[in-house]
Design an enzyme around this catalytic site. Structure first.
Site, PDB file in Angstrom:
ATOM      1  N   ARG A 213       0.815  -1.226   0.000  1.00  0.00           N
ATOM      2  CA  ARG A 213       0.000   0.000   0.000  1.00  0.00           C
ATOM      3  C   ARG A 213       0.844   1.269   0.000  1.00  0.00           C
ATOM      4  O   ARG A 213       0.430   2.311   0.488  1.00  0.00           O
ATOM      5  CB  ARG A 213      -0.930   0.052   1.205  1.00  0.00           C
ATOM      6  CG  ARG A 213      -1.953  -1.039   1.204  1.00  0.00           C
ATOM      7  CD  ARG A 213      -3.073  -0.754   2.167  1.00  0.00           C
ATOM      8  NE  ARG A 213      -4.024  -1.830   2.115  1.00  0.00           N
ATOM      9  CZ  ARG A 213      -3.877  -2.968   2.798  1.00  0.00           C
ATOM     10  NH1 ARG A 213      -2.821  -3.135   3.572  1.00  0.00           N
ATOM     11  NH2 ARG A 213      -4.787  -3.908   2.694  1.00  0.00           N
TER      12      ARG A 213
ATOM     13  N   GLU B 196       9.578  19.065 -24.571  1.00  0.00           N
ATOM     14  CA  GLU B 196       8.820  19.380 -23.349  1.00  0.00           C
ATOM     15  C   GLU B 196       9.358  20.663 -22.706  1.00  0.00           C
ATOM     16  O   GLU B 196       8.602  21.431 -22.113  1.00  0.00           O
ATOM     17  CB  GLU B 196       8.881  18.223 -22.343  1.00  0.00           C
ATOM     18  CG  GLU B 196       8.400  16.865 -22.877  1.00  0.00           C
ATOM     19  CD  GLU B 196       6.873  16.705 -22.963  1.00  0.00           C
ATOM     20  OE1 GLU B 196       6.123  17.654 -22.647  1.00  0.00           O
ATOM     21  OE2 GLU B 196       6.432  15.611 -23.374  1.00  0.00           O
TER      22      GLU B 196
ATOM     23  N   LYS C  61       6.838  23.030 -13.867  1.00  0.00           N
ATOM     24  CA  LYS C  61       5.955  21.863 -13.699  1.00  0.00           C
ATOM     25  C   LYS C  61       5.476  21.790 -12.252  1.00  0.00           C
ATOM     26  O   LYS C  61       4.298  21.533 -11.983  1.00  0.00           O
ATOM     27  CB  LYS C  61       6.652  20.559 -14.104  1.00  0.00           C
ATOM     28  CG  LYS C  61       5.731  19.365 -13.810  1.00  0.00           C
ATOM     29  CD  LYS C  61       5.824  18.223 -14.757  1.00  0.00           C
ATOM     30  CE  LYS C  61       4.693  17.214 -14.432  1.00  0.00           C
ATOM     31  NZ  LYS C  61       4.875  15.930 -15.087  1.00  0.00           N
TER      32      LYS C  61
ATOM     33  N   GLU D 156      -5.113  16.595 -10.782  1.00  0.00           N
ATOM     34  CA  GLU D 156      -5.726  16.886 -12.073  1.00  0.00           C
ATOM     35  C   GLU D 156      -7.232  17.097 -11.966  1.00  0.00           C
ATOM     36  O   GLU D 156      -8.018  16.485 -12.683  1.00  0.00           O
ATOM     37  CB  GLU D 156      -5.428  15.746 -13.049  1.00  0.00           C
ATOM     38  CG  GLU D 156      -5.191  16.221 -14.463  1.00  0.00           C
ATOM     39  CD  GLU D 156      -4.521  15.156 -15.334  1.00  0.00           C
ATOM     40  OE1 GLU D 156      -5.021  14.036 -15.368  1.00  0.00           O
ATOM     41  OE2 GLU D 156      -3.498  15.484 -15.942  1.00  0.00           O
TER      42      GLU D 156
ATOM     43  N   HIS E  93      -0.577  12.495 -29.221  1.00  0.00           N
ATOM     44  CA  HIS E  93      -1.050  11.151 -28.864  1.00  0.00           C
ATOM     45  C   HIS E  93      -1.637  10.450 -30.083  1.00  0.00           C
ATOM     46  O   HIS E  93      -1.427   9.244 -30.275  1.00  0.00           O
ATOM     47  CB  HIS E  93      -2.085  11.226 -27.738  1.00  0.00           C
ATOM     48  CG  HIS E  93      -1.476  11.615 -26.418  1.00  0.00           C
ATOM     49  ND1 HIS E  93      -2.202  12.246 -25.421  1.00  0.00           N
ATOM     50  CD2 HIS E  93      -0.222  11.479 -25.931  1.00  0.00           C
ATOM     51  CE1 HIS E  93      -1.406  12.479 -24.381  1.00  0.00           C
ATOM     52  NE2 HIS E  93      -0.202  12.020 -24.673  1.00  0.00           N
TER      53      HIS E  93
HETATM   54  N1  LIG Z   1       4.573  10.177 -15.219  1.00  0.00           N
HETATM   55  C1  LIG Z   1       4.535  11.234 -15.979  1.00  0.00           C
HETATM   56  O1  LIG Z   1       4.106  12.323 -15.555  1.00  0.00           O
HETATM   57  C2  LIG Z   1       5.039  11.140 -17.373  1.00  0.00           C
HETATM   58  C3  LIG Z   1       5.250  12.309 -18.123  1.00  0.00           C
HETATM   59  C4  LIG Z   1       5.788  12.174 -19.394  1.00  0.00           C
HETATM   60  C5  LIG Z   1       6.103  10.921 -19.897  1.00  0.00           C
HETATM   61  N2  LIG Z   1       5.885   9.811 -19.138  1.00  0.00           N
HETATM   62  C6  LIG Z   1       6.236   8.477 -19.639  1.00  0.00           C
HETATM   63  O2  LIG Z   1       7.626   8.435 -19.848  1.00  0.00           O
HETATM   64  C7  LIG Z   1       7.927   7.443 -20.821  1.00  0.00           C
HETATM   65  C8  LIG Z   1       8.956   7.972 -21.770  1.00  0.00           C
HETATM   66  O3  LIG Z   1      10.117   8.307 -21.040  1.00  0.00           O
HETATM   67  P1  LIG Z   1      11.538   8.414 -21.753  1.00  0.00           P
HETATM   68  O4  LIG Z   1      11.425   9.240 -22.963  1.00  0.00           O
HETATM   69  O5  LIG Z   1      12.516   8.778 -20.714  1.00  0.00           O
HETATM   70  O6  LIG Z   1      11.742   6.936 -22.310  1.00  0.00           O
HETATM   71  P2  LIG Z   1      12.568   5.668 -21.768  1.00  0.00           P
HETATM   72  O7  LIG Z   1      12.485   5.510 -20.341  1.00  0.00           O
HETATM   73  O8  LIG Z   1      12.126   4.539 -22.628  1.00  0.00           O
HETATM   74  O9  LIG Z   1      14.068   6.052 -22.167  1.00  0.00           O
HETATM   75  C9  LIG Z   1      14.416   6.193 -23.521  1.00  0.00           C
HETATM   76  C10 LIG Z   1      15.619   5.301 -23.880  1.00  0.00           C
HETATM   77  O10 LIG Z   1      16.800   5.860 -23.305  1.00  0.00           O
HETATM   78  C11 LIG Z   1      17.489   4.849 -22.553  1.00  0.00           C
HETATM   79  N3  LIG Z   1      18.209   5.568 -21.493  1.00  0.00           N
HETATM   80  C12 LIG Z   1      17.696   6.126 -20.375  1.00  0.00           C
HETATM   81  N4  LIG Z   1      18.641   6.811 -19.722  1.00  0.00           N
HETATM   82  C13 LIG Z   1      19.779   6.668 -20.422  1.00  0.00           C
HETATM   83  C14 LIG Z   1      21.106   7.159 -20.263  1.00  0.00           C
HETATM   84  N5  LIG Z   1      21.419   8.001 -19.263  1.00  0.00           N
HETATM   85  N6  LIG Z   1      22.022   6.806 -21.172  1.00  0.00           N
HETATM   86  C15 LIG Z   1      21.691   6.002 -22.223  1.00  0.00           C
HETATM   87  N7  LIG Z   1      20.457   5.534 -22.454  1.00  0.00           N
HETATM   88  C16 LIG Z   1      19.520   5.873 -21.550  1.00  0.00           C
HETATM   89  C17 LIG Z   1      16.410   3.940 -22.098  1.00  0.00           C
HETATM   90  O11 LIG Z   1      16.936   2.690 -21.764  1.00  0.00           O
HETATM   91  C18 LIG Z   1      15.504   3.892 -23.326  1.00  0.00           C
HETATM   92  O12 LIG Z   1      16.060   3.000 -24.270  1.00  0.00           O
HETATM   93  C19 LIG Z   1       6.598   7.081 -21.464  1.00  0.00           C
HETATM   94  O13 LIG Z   1       6.197   5.823 -21.024  1.00  0.00           O
HETATM   95  C20 LIG Z   1       5.645   8.146 -20.965  1.00  0.00           C
HETATM   96  O14 LIG Z   1       4.318   7.664 -20.826  1.00  0.00           O
HETATM   97  C21 LIG Z   1       5.366   9.911 -17.899  1.00  0.00           C
HETATM   98 ZN   LIG Z   2       4.679  14.757 -22.940  1.00  0.00          ZN
END
Ligand SMILES: NC(=O)c1ccc[n+]([C@@H]2O[C@H](COP(=O)([O-])OP(=O)(O)OC[C@H]3O[C@@H](n4cnc5c(N)ncnc54)[C@H](O)[C@@H]3O)[C@@H](O)[C@H]2O)c1
Ligand SMILES: [Zn+2]
Length: 374
Positions: free
Chosen positions: A133, A197, A239, A249, A265
């Site tokens: 939890r 972003e 943010k 939200e 999207h």
């Molecule tokens: N929770 C939220 O508020 C929120 C907001 C925006 C996006 N998201 C989510 O975030 C996700 C996308 O995140 P992302 O773009 O970071 O993608 P990701 O986590 O898939 O990372 C992108 C790639 O970079 C690699 N990577 C990460 N750090 C690295 C580093 N330091 N060096 C080398 N490679 C590295 C990862 O292994 C992956 O292959 C989506 O699932 C999205 O829905 C969530």
């Molecule tokens: Zn986004």
């Protein structure tokens, strides 16, 4: 102990408040900050503290080094590595993490530490939100997108096979640890995707920040650490300001963060996840939203032009690439299915000027079609 070049931002959410610490090559201070965060939470203190690290294949080196630091300070540490990529935000991976937490004998005082991009942060955060939890957890974002967006605000979750982010929770971290040196291994395309972003924050909330980004383009593209720290701090600050006012939200304010995202999207869903990175889709989506605002006579063309120029300087696409042309009908159909759409009505977050956006309901479909066909 505080280096002059360290920046700390605070997210103020009553008893869920936390710090975002932004450094460059100061990893050795991680343990110190973790202790500080715990010192304000007596119920989490233990003589023999435990931490469970979660990362992916690409963040393993960072994870190992942080875990070794805590082990040296007599922490009991465990770790799980999930495959890199969006597919890991699944029930299968989540279930695997629960098994590992059980085997580690994690209790309510075990700190879950997410080391990775948004995928790891969302998955590990949801494991932390639901196991026992609610476990305390720490975000160590390693992509630019995770640093300026997903690690702040407490949204965590996984995907359902039919829809992204459908299963989730609000679970704020104990703290966020950022080190710009983590970007050293980050591919350029991932870095630029995160810049979409960053630009978004300027457009929706802060014209002066937008101007600073225009001024600092070259330093940012060189990944100049001081400029990145400032840019990250301001993005997280903006943010956090939104999240502080609308944590769950409910008031509609948090929706401004979705600028460009209704288009994005739809593009992501239609071209297949992975063809366009999220930030790339957002970049194209912001330009489309801005053009829509022009058609509604909310802004003059120069507001769109400045966004296009800045996004292009960060190597971001400003229109759908030739290999993923989509027809307007399928995009509009997809937008109407978006979970943020109310009763098939087309509503968008649109600029009124640089630095300010509003939710615009009931946008005429033919105008959206004109933008998509242009
Ligand atoms: N929770 C939220 O508020 C929120 C907001 C925006 C996006 N998201 C989510 O975030 C996700 C996308 O995140 P992302 O773009 O970071 O993608 P990701 O986590 O898939 O990372 C992108 C790639 O970079 C690699 N990577 C990460 N750090 C690295 C580093 N330091 N060096 C080398 N490679 C590295 C990862 O292994 C992956 O292959 C989506 O699932 C999205 O829905 C969530
Ligand atoms: Zn986004």
């Amino acid at each position: 102990l505080t280096p002059v070049d360290q920046i700390i931002e605070n997210v103020q959410l009553n008893d869920r408040s936390y710090e975002i610490v932004i450094n460059t090559q100061q990893e050795s201070l991680f343990h110190h900050h973790l202790q500080m965060w715990l010192s304000s939470k007596p119920h989490l203190q233990l003589r023999q503290p435990k931490a469970f690290f979660i990362g992916d294949e690409n963040t393993k080196p960072i994870l190992k080094s942080l875990a070794a630091q805590l082990a040296n300070q007599h922490w009991t540490v465990g770790e799980a590595i999930v495959p890199a990529g969006e597919a890991s935000k699944s029930l299968d991976q989540l279930s695997g993490l629960y098994d590992r937490l059980v085997a580690f004998e994690a209790d309510r005082r075990t700190i879950v530490i997410a080391v990775g991009g948004g995928v790891v942060g969302d998955l590990a955060g949801y494991a932390a939100a639901s196991f026992n939890r609610g476990q305390p957890f720490v975000q160590v974002p390693t992509t630019l997108l995770a640093t300026v967006d997903s690690s702040v605000g407490g949204k965590v979750g996984i995907n359902h096979p039919r829809a992204k982010n459908l299963i989730g929770a609000f679970h704020q971290p104990l703290g966020v640890w950022i080190d710009t040196a983590y970007f050293n291994s980050l591919p350029d395309r991932e870095f630029f995707s995160g810049m979409a972003e960053v630009v978004k924050y300027g457009v929706i909330m802060d014209a002066n920040f937008f101007h600073e980004l225009e001024r600092d383009v070259h330093a940012i593209n060189r990944r100049d650490p001081a400029v990145l720290r400032h840019m990250i701090a301001q993005s997280c600050r903006l943010k956090a300001d939104v999240v502080q006012q609308d944590e769950y939200e409910r008031t509609g304010l948090r929706a401004i963060l979705n600028y460009g995202h209704t288009f994005a999207h739809a593009y992501e869903a239609l071209v297949g996840y992975g063809t366009l990175l999220h930030g790339e889709a957002v970049s194209i989506g912001m330009v489309a939203a801005s053009q829509l605002a022009e058609k509604l006579q909310r802004i003059t063309p120069d507001v769109t032009l400045r966004q296009k120029n800045l996004l292009a300087q960060f190597n971001l696409p400003i229109e759908l690439p030739a290999n993923c042309k989509l027809d307007a009908d399928s995009i509009i159909r997809c937008m109407k299915l978006d979970k943020k759409t109310v009763g098939g009505e087309l509503r968008f977050i649109l600029p009124t000027r640089l630095g300010y956006v509003e939710t615009v309901p009931s946008v005429p479909e033919h105008l959206v079609r004109e933008v998509l066909n242009a």
